[in-house]
Design an enzyme around this catalytic site. Sequence first.
Site, mmCIF file in Angstrom:
data_model
loop_
_atom_site.group_PDB
_atom_site.id
_atom_site.type_symbol
_atom_site.label_atom_id
_atom_site.label_comp_id
_atom_site.label_asym_id
_atom_site.label_seq_id
_atom_site.Cartn_x
_atom_site.Cartn_y
_atom_site.Cartn_z
ATOM 1 N N GLU A 132 -8.417 -1.805 15.637
ATOM 2 C CA GLU A 132 -9.430 -2.260 14.679
ATOM 3 C C GLU A 132 -9.339 -3.779 14.571
ATOM 4 O O GLU A 132 -8.298 -4.325 14.214
ATOM 5 C CB GLU A 132 -9.216 -1.595 13.318
ATOM 6 C CG GLU A 132 -10.289 -1.956 12.307
ATOM 7 C CD GLU A 132 -10.155 -1.191 10.971
ATOM 8 O OE1 GLU A 132 -9.911 0.037 10.993
ATOM 9 O OE2 GLU A 132 -10.278 -1.831 9.912
ATOM 10 N N TRP B 119 1.254 -5.181 -3.784
ATOM 11 C CA TRP B 119 0.473 -5.114 -2.546
ATOM 12 C C TRP B 119 1.303 -5.349 -1.289
ATOM 13 O O TRP B 119 0.846 -5.044 -0.181
ATOM 14 C CB TRP B 119 -0.689 -6.112 -2.608
ATOM 15 C CG TRP B 119 -1.702 -5.704 -3.627
ATOM 16 C CD1 TRP B 119 -1.765 -6.113 -4.931
ATOM 17 C CD2 TRP B 119 -2.772 -4.759 -3.443
ATOM 18 N NE1 TRP B 119 -2.818 -5.493 -5.563
ATOM 19 C CE2 TRP B 119 -3.460 -4.654 -4.672
ATOM 20 C CE3 TRP B 119 -3.222 -4.003 -2.358
ATOM 21 C CZ2 TRP B 119 -4.551 -3.816 -4.858
ATOM 22 C CZ3 TRP B 119 -4.324 -3.165 -2.541
ATOM 23 C CH2 TRP B 119 -4.967 -3.080 -3.774
ATOM 24 N N GLU C 223 -5.275 2.723 -0.624
ATOM 25 C CA GLU C 223 -5.874 1.886 -1.667
ATOM 26 C C GLU C 223 -6.702 2.719 -2.648
ATOM 27 O O GLU C 223 -7.836 2.404 -2.973
ATOM 28 C CB GLU C 223 -6.733 0.798 -1.024
ATOM 29 C CG GLU C 223 -5.919 -0.112 -0.121
ATOM 30 C CD GLU C 223 -6.741 -1.206 0.565
ATOM 31 O OE1 GLU C 223 -7.934 -0.999 0.787
ATOM 32 O OE2 GLU C 223 -6.151 -2.262 0.848
ATOM 33 N N LYS D 250 -5.289 -1.215 12.723
ATOM 34 C CA LYS D 250 -5.544 -2.652 12.629
ATOM 35 C C LYS D 250 -4.596 -3.396 13.570
ATOM 36 O O LYS D 250 -3.477 -2.958 13.790
ATOM 37 C CB LYS D 250 -5.327 -3.152 11.194
ATOM 38 C CG LYS D 250 -6.375 -2.617 10.227
ATOM 39 C CD LYS D 250 -6.335 -3.330 8.883
ATOM 40 C CE LYS D 250 -7.345 -2.683 7.947
ATOM 41 N NZ LYS D 250 -7.595 -3.476 6.727
ATOM 42 N N ARG E 138 5.654 -3.143 3.198
ATOM 43 C CA ARG E 138 4.369 -2.514 3.528
ATOM 44 C C ARG E 138 4.162 -2.422 5.040
ATOM 45 O O ARG E 138 3.501 -1.495 5.526
ATOM 46 C CB ARG E 138 3.251 -3.324 2.894
ATOM 47 C CG ARG E 138 1.875 -2.954 3.386
ATOM 48 C CD ARG E 138 0.835 -3.650 2.560
ATOM 49 N NE ARG E 138 -0.444 -3.689 3.238
ATOM 50 C CZ ARG E 138 -1.477 -4.381 2.793
ATOM 51 N NH1 ARG E 138 -1.373 -5.108 1.690
ATOM 52 N NH2 ARG E 138 -2.622 -4.358 3.428
ATOM 53 N N GLU F 134 -19.205 -4.830 1.475
ATOM 54 C CA GLU F 134 -17.841 -5.287 1.213
ATOM 55 C C GLU F 134 -17.437 -6.250 2.329
ATOM 56 O O GLU F 134 -17.520 -5.911 3.516
ATOM 57 C CB GLU F 134 -16.891 -4.086 1.160
ATOM 58 C CG GLU F 134 -15.480 -4.487 0.796
ATOM 59 C CD GLU F 134 -14.609 -3.297 0.393
ATOM 60 O OE1 GLU F 134 -15.147 -2.280 -0.078
ATOM 61 O OE2 GLU F 134 -13.377 -3.411 0.560
ATOM 62 N N ASN G 201 -14.712 2.702 2.327
ATOM 63 C CA ASN G 201 -14.566 3.163 0.945
ATOM 64 C C ASN G 201 -15.872 3.894 0.637
ATOM 65 O O ASN G 201 -16.796 3.348 0.064
ATOM 66 C CB ASN G 201 -14.344 1.992 -0.005
ATOM 67 C CG ASN G 201 -13.025 1.285 0.296
ATOM 68 O OD1 ASN G 201 -12.008 1.926 0.535
ATOM 69 N ND2 ASN G 201 -13.050 -0.037 0.316
ATOM 70 N N ASP H 12 -2.869 -6.807 7.374
ATOM 71 C CA ASP H 12 -4.305 -6.735 7.099
ATOM 72 C C ASP H 12 -5.052 -7.966 7.598
ATOM 73 O O ASP H 12 -5.417 -8.811 6.789
ATOM 74 C CB ASP H 12 -4.510 -6.569 5.585
ATOM 75 C CG ASP H 12 -5.933 -6.175 5.237
ATOM 76 O OD1 ASP H 12 -6.679 -5.775 6.142
ATOM 77 O OD2 ASP H 12 -6.294 -6.256 4.047
ATOM 78 N N ARG I 6 -8.250 6.221 10.041
ATOM 79 C CA ARG I 6 -7.614 4.913 9.898
ATOM 80 C C ARG I 6 -6.116 5.014 9.610
ATOM 81 O O ARG I 6 -5.693 5.817 8.782
ATOM 82 C CB ARG I 6 -8.281 4.110 8.783
ATOM 83 C CG ARG I 6 -9.620 3.555 9.209
ATOM 84 C CD ARG I 6 -10.225 2.787 8.077
ATOM 85 N NE ARG I 6 -10.194 1.352 8.251
ATOM 86 C CZ ARG I 6 -9.977 0.488 7.278
ATOM 87 N NH1 ARG I 6 -9.679 0.899 6.065
ATOM 88 N NH2 ARG I 6 -10.023 -0.797 7.501
ATOM 89 N N GLU J 144 -13.067 -12.028 6.863
ATOM 90 C CA GLU J 144 -12.583 -11.776 5.506
ATOM 91 C C GLU J 144 -11.488 -12.750 5.062
ATOM 92 O O GLU J 144 -11.593 -13.359 4.005
ATOM 93 C CB GLU J 144 -12.057 -10.341 5.413
ATOM 94 C CG GLU J 144 -11.389 -10.041 4.083
ATOM 95 C CD GLU J 144 -10.859 -8.615 3.981
ATOM 96 O OE1 GLU J 144 -11.080 -7.808 4.907
ATOM 97 O OE2 GLU J 144 -10.237 -8.306 2.949
ATOM 98 N N GLU K 15 -5.290 -21.880 11.253
ATOM 99 C CA GLU K 15 -3.919 -21.408 11.035
ATOM 100 C C GLU K 15 -3.063 -22.554 10.488
ATOM 101 O O GLU K 15 -2.263 -22.360 9.571
ATOM 102 C CB GLU K 15 -3.326 -20.892 12.347
ATOM 103 C CG GLU K 15 -1.884 -20.397 12.205
ATOM 104 C CD GLU K 15 -1.322 -19.842 13.505
ATOM 105 O OE1 GLU K 15 -1.772 -20.263 14.584
ATOM 106 O OE2 GLU K 15 -0.428 -18.978 13.430
#
Length: 838
Positions: free
Chosen positions: A400, A555, A299, A373, A349, A175, A218, A378, A332, A406, A524
């Site tokens: 983290e 989300w 999730e 994190k 969130r 992933e 996961n 995220d 986590r 990603e 950025e």
Amino acid sequence: MRLFISALLLALRLVAAEDGSAAWLRYAPVPHAANTSRITPSEIVALNSTKSSPVYTAGQELQRGIAGIFGRKLNVSAQASSALSTIVVGTLETFTDAYGDFDEAEDLEEDGFFLCATGDKVVIVGQNERGALYGAFEYLSRLAQGHISSVSFISNPSAPIRWTNEWDNLDGSIERGFAGPSIFFRNGFVVDNVTRVAEYARLLASIRINGIIINNVNADVQVLSARNIEGLARLADVMRPYGVQLGISLNFASPEDFGKLNSYDPLDPKVDAWWANVTNQIYAKVPDMAGYLVKANSEGQAGPLTYNRTLADGANMFARAVEPYGGVVMFRAFVYDNHINETDWKADRANAQLEFFQNLDGKFNDNVVVQIKYGPIDFQVREPASPLFSALHHTNTAIELQITQEYLGQQCHLVYLAPLWKEILEFDLRADGRPSKVKDIVSSERFNRPLGGYAGVVNVGTNSTWLGSHLAMSNLYAYGRLAWDPSLESEAILQDWIRLTFGFDQKVLNTITDMSMKSWPAYENYSGNLGIQTLTDITYTHFGPNPASQDNNGWGQWTRADKFSIGMDRTVNNGTGNAGNYPPEIANMYENIETTPDNLLLWFHHVPYTQRLKSGKTVIQHFYDAHYEGSAVAQTFVKQWESLKGKVDMERYEHVLFRQVFQAGHSLVWRDSINEFYHNLSEIPDDLRRVGNHPYRLEAEDMRLVGYKPYSVSPFETASGYTAIVTTSNSSVGVATANITFASGTYDVAVNYYDLIGGKAQYHLEIGNRTIGAWTGDLEDKLGHTPSIYLDGHSATRITFKGVEVRRGNMVKITGQPNGIEPAPIDYISFLPPGIVD
Ligand SMILES: *[C@@H]1O[C@H](CO)[C@@H](O)[C@H](O)[C@H]1NC(C)=O
Ligand SMILES: *[C@@H]1O[C@H](CO)[C@@H](O)[C@H](O)[C@H]1NC(C)=O
Ligand SMILES: *[C@@H]1O[C@H](CO)[C@@H](O)[C@H](O)[C@H]1NC(C)=O
Ligand SMILES: *[C@@H]1O[C@H](CO)[C@@H](O)[C@H](O)[C@H]1NC(C)=O
Ligand SMILES: *[C@@H]1O[C@H](CO)[C@@H](O)[C@H](O)[C@H]1NC(C)=O
Ligand SMILES: *[C@@H]1O[C@H](CO)[C@@H](O)[C@H](O)[C@H]1NC(C)=O
Ligand SMILES: *[C@@H]1O[C@H](CO)[C@@H](O)[C@H](O)[C@H]1NC(C)=O
Ligand SMILES: *[C@@H]1O[C@H](CO)[C@@H](O)[C@H](O)[C@H]1NC(C)=O
Ligand SMILES: *[C@@H]1O[C@H](CO)[C@@H](O)[C@H](O)[C@H]1NC(C)=O
Ligand SMILES: *[C@@H]1O[C@H](CO)[C@@H](O)[C@H](O)[C@H]1NC(C)=O
Ligand SMILES: *[C@@H]1O[C@H](CO)[C@@H](O)[C@H](O)[C@H]1NC(C)=O
Ligand SMILES: *[C@@H]1O[C@H](CO)[C@@H](O)[C@H](O)[C@H]1NC(C)=O
């Protein structure tokens, strides 16, 4: 003879292919090796080492490194020797046993080392075996960078936990991995051939990483199968000589889904006993297992909340199981509801972490570490530090970070991440009005905790480059260096890496430094700036642009952009209250627009596009300008890299060049998509009239089409003029022609097209009956980012033919041969006069 061998090794080195597998451990000969060889010791003593011990590895590594750097093979012995000219490496215990006490000994902490090199005598003493190996790698790194002066110092880690997380699935896929399949798993099981795992452990040891979680958070329950537990033992066996401990991710529902219990309630004694038994089985095979990583109630993952238990109840269940073995549970903090409702102005969130964890402070066992994190959402291109770091005073925490890119270009864009991490690590959260830098919280120092540290999501694959890109390896290197010592400067770390990876040429050093240090600001600028997040496609591949995907779903990565305004109102006064999650001094800073830094403005505030920034520009004009500036900088990376031709071996030169050319093209896709989107939404013109105005373009849909038809691309902004062309059938060729109306001259001719997975279309470009080029839509084989099956911002790309003679009235003709599901899609052709990029 010695000289002859040196020369031979040097010659071999020059012809040897540099496929990236050696990373920063190339041990290439250093200039002036003849001089340095005179002061190198003649023997290595790896004190009391037995095979598979890190001290033994240290001896072997010193032998290998010195052979590479100086072309001399030194003998390694395990016995203390009275010879003056030796490199002695050992643990504090064996060293003092053999040679007596030394002053620095008492300052050594766990995993730390003492290195003293003077002339012919080198002493490397680790507090433990691992520390001894780290000291050996440090000495070699210095030699490999040409530092031969005398040194004497102690080095201790900032934090005990310095782990990587690998998101590998048992079927061998990874992933968010961009470098081929897993080195750990294949077809449901641990691989048979563990050679590459050992090589990876060596790489990690050289940057002082001491643990790896080898499977996806996961998690698949089958990691607990008997055959896989045997496999874990084999993996741990090959990592042990490098002092790297293995750990695994667990699926919370395993007792039910794997163990056939009717529950996974953490307070059910049956469940507790089940985990204790599983844990005993694993430790029987892997006696030094590092511990577990758990993603629960996140999730769609199972977790304790299902049973109305707290997250602490869940974490402590695992903690009890590993406690007898000294194991650690990384739990986590990435817990949030992914079905929140955007019509609620106060829904956020970013508040989830505090909502879930704040009340649990002090309720976690001492061997639990809450893994947080760096930001509240995220891994976005910019986020503020997570307020959770400052909220947990009686709980161990780790940060983290994500090495795998990603949201940051998936290793197809150069983004050197250390400066981003440094901003977070150096950020002072002012807990209780006292200095509280994130780095001092996760080190365990600020709140005086027993544990703390770093988790870096790496996702290496079988590709020889490890991460899919040679330049991306600076991120892995920097991660290890910062986890050990977060006070290091990102540029200094980078330059160590460049010297070790590419050698001593000053121009190489300067060029890669310049490119890398500009890379995060450039990315950025052309993705999402002012704190609006990356603006990538959050519901699909996280690679290309799709700003609309942020909103109107559960989300919670919302931008709340409408015709007049944009940004998340996270103030206490009128918004989600998130700013108030920080300690008062920081909360006040973020509560007010005036004191919120521009680069986080839209993270904390909802403002009109015409809001003035501290720079004096409006928000919308800043968007336009920054997207132009960032993508212009990405173009310069190509030229900068080209200036290194002949100074970097051809294999790596070509590999990197290919990616820089791709990035240059894709940065324009980003620039135009984001600018078009907000231009369309706000209807506010660009002061410089660039947005929506592309005088050098010939839109494919305006050409004469035979076997091609116009196609409305979605999201619309990812096509110039919102429209591309695709072949009318998926088997026969399409031809697009036009008469050239540009003045005669020499142009760089760029074709923007879409490269989908599921087909390899072929293209042929002719101008004035001359073939200009032919290519195949096969980037899915060459790049390794998450591919797309659509015409969109992920598949949009550019190919450029330089210095083409063009005459007004010439016919330009593109022929596309569709293949599979790829209908040879084309967006536009640009005729770019010298110096123009559009
Ligand atoms: C060796 O070192 C000396 C003095 O440091 C220097 O003058 C000389 O050029 C060096 N020789 C080589 C081959 O590098
Ligand atoms: C290294 O070891 C070999 C084999 O044991 C021995 O023949 C040789 O003399 C040793 N070299 C040195 C420099 O001690
Ligand atoms: C190391 O080995 C020597 C020689 O075999 C032995 O005398 C000594 O006790 C050992 N040291 C330790 C700390 O085990
Ligand atoms: C194991 O993998 C390594 C490289 O990763 C390769 O060189 C070696 O040949 C493989 N061994 C076997 C037995 O396949
Ligand atoms: C413990 O686990 C092993 C292996 O999965 C299993 O064979 C055994 O029955 C279990 N023992 C208990 C008491 O559950
Ligand atoms: C959890 O608590 C809620 C509300 O108190 C209750 O409706 C629900 O049935 C409980 N669930 C379980 C599994 O106990
Ligand atoms: C969100 O809330 C609004 C207003 O309460 C409601 O009309 C809408 O259906 C909700 N949307 C979802 C997806 O639940
Ligand atoms: C590594 O990936 C590149 C594409 O980036 C590919 O060309 C190469 O064949 C791959 N090599 C290996 C060994 O997988
Ligand atoms: C305050 O919040 C409301 C939504 O509740 C929003 O419509 C309004 O624009 C906000 N006011 C300011 C000044 O930000
Ligand atoms: C990024 O944009 C800012 C603001 O427009 C500008 O000052 C800076 O030079 C740009 N940097 C890069 C690397 O694009
Ligand atoms: C190009 O120009 C010629 C003559 O002016 C015309 O006949 C032809 O249709 C044009 N072709 C295209 C593709 O526009
Ligand atoms: C190229 O070939 C086409 C068709 O054969 C012709 O119409 C055209 O005039 C030729 N020359 C140029 C310069 O495009």
